[in-house]
Scaffold this active site. Structure first.
Site, PDB file in Angstrom:
ATOM      1  N   LYS A  26      71.557 -35.887  35.280  1.00  0.00           N
ATOM      2  CA  LYS A  26      71.282 -35.852  36.723  1.00  0.00           C
ATOM      3  C   LYS A  26      69.784 -35.697  36.989  1.00  0.00           C
ATOM      4  O   LYS A  26      69.213 -36.414  37.809  1.00  0.00           O
ATOM      5  CB  LYS A  26      72.020 -34.661  37.359  1.00  0.00           C
ATOM      6  CG  LYS A  26      71.599 -34.365  38.792  1.00  0.00           C
ATOM      7  CD  LYS A  26      72.306 -33.156  39.359  1.00  0.00           C
ATOM      8  CE  LYS A  26      71.605 -31.845  39.094  1.00  0.00           C
ATOM      9  NZ  LYS A  26      70.401 -31.615  39.922  1.00  0.00           N
ATOM     10  N   ASN A  27      69.161 -34.737  36.282  1.00  0.00           N
ATOM     11  CA  ASN A  27      67.762 -34.431  36.576  1.00  0.00           C
ATOM     12  C   ASN A  27      66.808 -35.522  36.096  1.00  0.00           C
ATOM     13  O   ASN A  27      65.618 -35.451  36.368  1.00  0.00           O
ATOM     14  CB  ASN A  27      67.371 -33.069  35.991  1.00  0.00           C
ATOM     15  CG  ASN A  27      67.947 -31.928  36.813  1.00  0.00           C
ATOM     16  OD1 ASN A  27      68.496 -32.151  37.894  1.00  0.00           O
ATOM     17  ND2 ASN A  27      67.851 -30.722  36.304  1.00  0.00           N
ATOM     18  N   ARG A  97      67.610 -31.450  46.365  1.00  0.00           N
ATOM     19  CA  ARG A  97      66.260 -31.019  46.002  1.00  0.00           C
ATOM     20  C   ARG A  97      65.404 -32.187  45.495  1.00  0.00           C
ATOM     21  O   ARG A  97      64.213 -32.285  45.785  1.00  0.00           O
ATOM     22  CB  ARG A  97      66.395 -29.941  44.917  1.00  0.00           C
ATOM     23  CG  ARG A  97      65.131 -29.574  44.214  1.00  0.00           C
ATOM     24  CD  ARG A  97      64.206 -28.801  45.118  1.00  0.00           C
ATOM     25  NE  ARG A  97      62.936 -28.565  44.454  1.00  0.00           N
ATOM     26  CZ  ARG A  97      61.904 -28.003  45.040  1.00  0.00           C
ATOM     27  NH1 ARG A  97      61.976 -27.606  46.289  1.00  0.00           N
ATOM     28  NH2 ARG A  97      60.794 -27.835  44.390  1.00  0.00           N
ATOM     29  N   ASP A 121      69.830 -26.617  45.741  1.00  0.00           N
ATOM     30  CA  ASP A 121      70.637 -25.463  45.366  1.00  0.00           C
ATOM     31  C   ASP A 121      70.218 -24.222  46.132  1.00  0.00           C
ATOM     32  O   ASP A 121      69.070 -24.075  46.529  1.00  0.00           O
ATOM     33  CB  ASP A 121      70.472 -25.177  43.873  1.00  0.00           C
ATOM     34  CG  ASP A 121      71.330 -26.101  43.044  1.00  0.00           C
ATOM     35  OD1 ASP A 121      72.409 -26.471  43.530  1.00  0.00           O
ATOM     36  OD2 ASP A 121      70.908 -26.439  41.938  1.00  0.00           O
ATOM     37  N   ASP A 311      68.438 -23.688  33.777  1.00  0.00           N
ATOM     38  CA  ASP A 311      69.755 -24.274  34.037  1.00  0.00           C
ATOM     39  C   ASP A 311      70.808 -23.881  32.988  1.00  0.00           C
ATOM     40  O   ASP A 311      71.999 -24.000  33.234  1.00  0.00           O
ATOM     41  CB  ASP A 311      69.650 -25.806  34.091  1.00  0.00           C
ATOM     42  CG  ASP A 311      68.996 -26.288  35.383  1.00  0.00           C
ATOM     43  OD1 ASP A 311      69.014 -25.530  36.372  1.00  0.00           O
ATOM     44  OD2 ASP A 311      68.470 -27.404  35.409  1.00  0.00           O
TER      45      ASP A 311
HETATM   46  C1  UD1 Z   1      63.791 -28.937  38.303  1.00  0.00           C
HETATM   47  C2  UD1 Z   1      65.278 -29.157  38.260  1.00  0.00           C
HETATM   48  C3  UD1 Z   1      66.042 -27.866  38.166  1.00  0.00           C
HETATM   49  C4  UD1 Z   1      65.504 -27.031  37.050  1.00  0.00           C
HETATM   50  C5  UD1 Z   1      63.996 -26.876  37.159  1.00  0.00           C
HETATM   51  C6  UD1 Z   1      63.360 -26.119  36.007  1.00  0.00           C
HETATM   52  C7  UD1 Z   1      65.726 -31.147  39.583  1.00  0.00           C
HETATM   53  C8  UD1 Z   1      66.241 -31.699  40.841  1.00  0.00           C
HETATM   54  N1  UD1 Z   1      65.719 -29.818  39.468  1.00  0.00           N
HETATM   55  O1  UD1 Z   1      63.525 -28.275  39.527  1.00  0.00           O
HETATM   56  O2  UD1 Z   1      67.408 -28.140  37.969  1.00  0.00           O
HETATM   57  O3  UD1 Z   1      66.116 -25.762  37.127  1.00  0.00           O
HETATM   58  O4  UD1 Z   1      63.388 -28.162  37.206  1.00  0.00           O
HETATM   59  O5  UD1 Z   1      63.617 -26.787  34.802  1.00  0.00           O
HETATM   60  O6  UD1 Z   1      65.324 -31.855  38.668  1.00  0.00           O
HETATM   61  N2  UD1 Z   1      56.948 -23.897  41.799  1.00  0.00           N
HETATM   62  C9  UD1 Z   1      55.958 -23.494  42.650  1.00  0.00           C
HETATM   63  N3  UD1 Z   1      55.316 -24.441  43.398  1.00  0.00           N
HETATM   64  C10 UD1 Z   1      55.614 -25.748  43.312  1.00  0.00           C
HETATM   65  C11 UD1 Z   1      56.651 -26.167  42.433  1.00  0.00           C
HETATM   66  C12 UD1 Z   1      57.301 -25.214  41.689  1.00  0.00           C
HETATM   67  O7  UD1 Z   1      55.659 -22.328  42.755  1.00  0.00           O
HETATM   68  O8  UD1 Z   1      54.992 -26.559  43.998  1.00  0.00           O
HETATM   69  C13 UD1 Z   1      57.678 -22.887  40.990  1.00  0.00           C
HETATM   70  C14 UD1 Z   1      59.139 -22.753  41.428  1.00  0.00           C
HETATM   71  O9  UD1 Z   1      59.300 -21.847  42.480  1.00  0.00           O
HETATM   72  C15 UD1 Z   1      59.785 -22.257  40.164  1.00  0.00           C
HETATM   73  C16 UD1 Z   1      59.017 -22.981  39.077  1.00  0.00           C
HETATM   74  O10 UD1 Z   1      57.767 -23.341  39.669  1.00  0.00           O
HETATM   75  O11 UD1 Z   1      59.583 -20.870  40.013  1.00  0.00           O
HETATM   76  C17 UD1 Z   1      59.733 -24.192  38.492  1.00  0.00           C
HETATM   77  O12 UD1 Z   1      59.848 -25.206  39.420  1.00  0.00           O
HETATM   78  P1  UD1 Z   1      59.951 -26.740  38.999  1.00  0.00           P
HETATM   79  O13 UD1 Z   1      59.712 -26.896  37.531  1.00  0.00           O
HETATM   80  O14 UD1 Z   1      59.120 -27.491  39.964  1.00  0.00           O
HETATM   81  O15 UD1 Z   1      61.456 -27.066  39.201  1.00  0.00           O
HETATM   82  P2  UD1 Z   1      62.065 -28.157  40.132  1.00  0.00           P
HETATM   83  O16 UD1 Z   1      61.359 -29.462  39.905  1.00  0.00           O
HETATM   84  O17 UD1 Z   1      62.214 -27.594  41.494  1.00  0.00           O
END
Ligand code: UD1
Length: 422
Positions: A26-27, A97, A121, A311
């Site tokens: 999915k991701n 998301r 989520d 995850d």
């Molecule tokens: C993606 C996945 C999710 C997975 C996560 C970590 C999808 C749709 N989702 O989420 O299932 O759990 O990777 O492997 O693919 N952060 C910031 N600022 C930002 C972006 C992120 O502070 O601009 C922080 C977030 O709050 C979090 C961390 O960075 O604490 C990880 O986020 P990120 O790696 O961006 O995860 P997602 O892409 O949201």
């Protein structure tokens, strides 16, 4: 079409035995779909899971000007005719998301995007400041009003980007934006997840100049808008789904062949599963797991790849619930991601959470009860918990599971689990 079902019932009726084929991730696939905004033409994605999030992303892309259809199971064909509308409406964006992944492609292609703030989520704040700051460094301007982000730019300009955290979504957005930027963009502390690699590999097939793929230092050499071409791509297997089936056999006992999985994408997790008492034999695209004893407890922190993914955590906590001894699980990515623990406690688990930590003291068996799936991975963990329980566990909130799992019930029933949709 997936029919929304109200509940899943799970009963442990003995060890699992047989083969489960893991579908595409999915991701990964949601990001591959978003990349189809970059170039006109027809894309054929294969190994595409039959999940609701793919359908939601397809609806969002249709609103933006990319149509799609599924000619056969596992295949998704996307057609970009070039008449894009760079406005991502709230009714689509709030459901998923990964909708934030249209930001980079639309901005770099169209010079403008209107994006409602993304949903997804329900586990705490998910900011996109890293995406915005990097795009600003490349010359984009952002305004935020009425729940909508309005981004504009002339041609983006390559820049050195240093992430304070290796964000998956931010890395993907900056890579896709940089493919049409003038000059070179470098990303330090880039996310290295296999799903990020999969996206980069598809972009390279389309004609993008990306080096350092799979490392934390990516370099993207921009090309002129209009020089990328549509392509076909096979989605990388879903390591989280693979882990779900490993967790299922770990608590139910038995012997499983997990086919079309990539053990090399799960090295740290598999090492910890060995510490817990599982035995593995690896093939090139598969693994055999034997679970013939009570699990042992371990301590686990979640970390960016190649660390243990956040995850996996609901699955690991569920395994620890019935392991011998006590284990501490530390969440380093999403502090709020412990909601399903209340549900595990309803099943008789001994878990205490404080801040980022969960302390799990194993009990011999859980005891079946009605529980709720609060998000995709927590939902899968409830199914695993049902296999670790005496009696019947009834899971509601199945729509969350359908967002990310392709026939979880059928796959587990096929290897002898007592599981049914009702
Ligand atoms: C993606 C996945 C999710 C997975 C996560 C970590 C999808 C749709 N989702 O989420 O299932 O759990 O990777 O492997 O693919 N952060 C910031 N600022 C930002 C972006 C992120 O502070 O601009 C922080 C977030 O709050 C979090 C961390 O960075 O604490 C990880 O986020 P990120 O790696 O961006 O995860 P997602 O892409 O949201």
């Amino acid at each position: 079409m997936i029919q929304p079902a109200d509940q899943i019932t799970v009963t442990n009726i003995g060890p699992l035995q047989g083969t489960i084929r893991v579908p595409g991730a999915k991701n990964a696939v949601l990001k591959l779909m978003a990349a189809s905004l970059l170039a006109d033409g027809v894309y054929e994605l294969s190994n595409v899971p039959n999940i609701v999030d793919v359908a939601i992303m397809a609806e969002l892309l249709a609103a933006l000007g990319v149509s799609s259809h599924r000619p056969e199971p596992g295949v998704l064909v996307l057609s970009n005719r070039g008449d894009l509308v760079p406005v991502a409406p709230y009714e689509h964006v709030e459901r998923i998301r990964a909708s934030v992944n249209v930001l980079g492609p639309l901005l770099t292609r169209c010079g403008e995007v209107r994006l409602s703030m993304p949903g997804g989520d329900d586990f705490g704040a998910r900011p996109i400041n890293l995406h915005i700051e990097a795009l600003e460094a490349m010359g984009a301007e952002f305004k935020f009003a009425h729940g909508e982000l309005h981004a504009t730019c002339d041609r983006l300009i390559g820049a050195p980007i240093v992430f304070e955290f290796p964000s998956v979504g931010a890395t993907e957005n900056i890579v896709t934006a940089a493919v049409f930027a003038e000059g070179v963009t470098s990303i330090d502390n880039a996310a290295r997840e296999p799903e990020v690699v999969d996206l980069c590999e598809m972009l390279v097939k389309m004609g993008a100049g990306i080096t350092g793929i799979g490392s934390s230092h990516l370099v993207i050499e921009g090309v002129e808008r209009g020089t990328l071409v549509a392509t076909g791509h096979r989605t990388v297997p879903d390591r989280i789904q693979a882990a779900t089936y490993l967790a299922a056999v770990a608590v139910a006992g038995g012997e499983l062949d997990v086919a079309e999985a990539r053990p090399e994408h799960m090295v740290n997790l598999l090492a910890r599963f060995v510490d817990m008492g599982l035995e593995f034999n690896y093939g090139s695209n598969s693994m055999r797991v034997v679970a013939d004893r009570r699990l042992r407890s371990i301590d686990v922190p979640t970390l960016p790849y190649p660390g243990i993914a956040t995850d996996y955590k609901p699955l690991i906590i569920t395994m620890l619930c019935v392991a011998d001894g006590a284990g501490i699980v530390t969440e380093n990515l999403y502090p709020g991601r412990f909601r399903y623990v209340e549900e595990l406690i309803r099943l008789g688990a001994n878990v205490r959470t404080t801040g980022h930590h969960a302390v799990v003291r194993g009990v011999p068996r859980l005891s079946g009860a009605p529980v709720r799936a609060h998000d995709i991975r927590a939902g899968a963990a409830m199914v695993v918990a049902g296999l670790a329980a005496e009696g019947v566990t009834t899971i509601s909130g199945v729509d969350h599971i359908d967002r990310g799992y392709d026939d979880l019930v059928g796959r587990l029933a096929g290897v002898g689990a007592g599981i049914e949709r009702v």
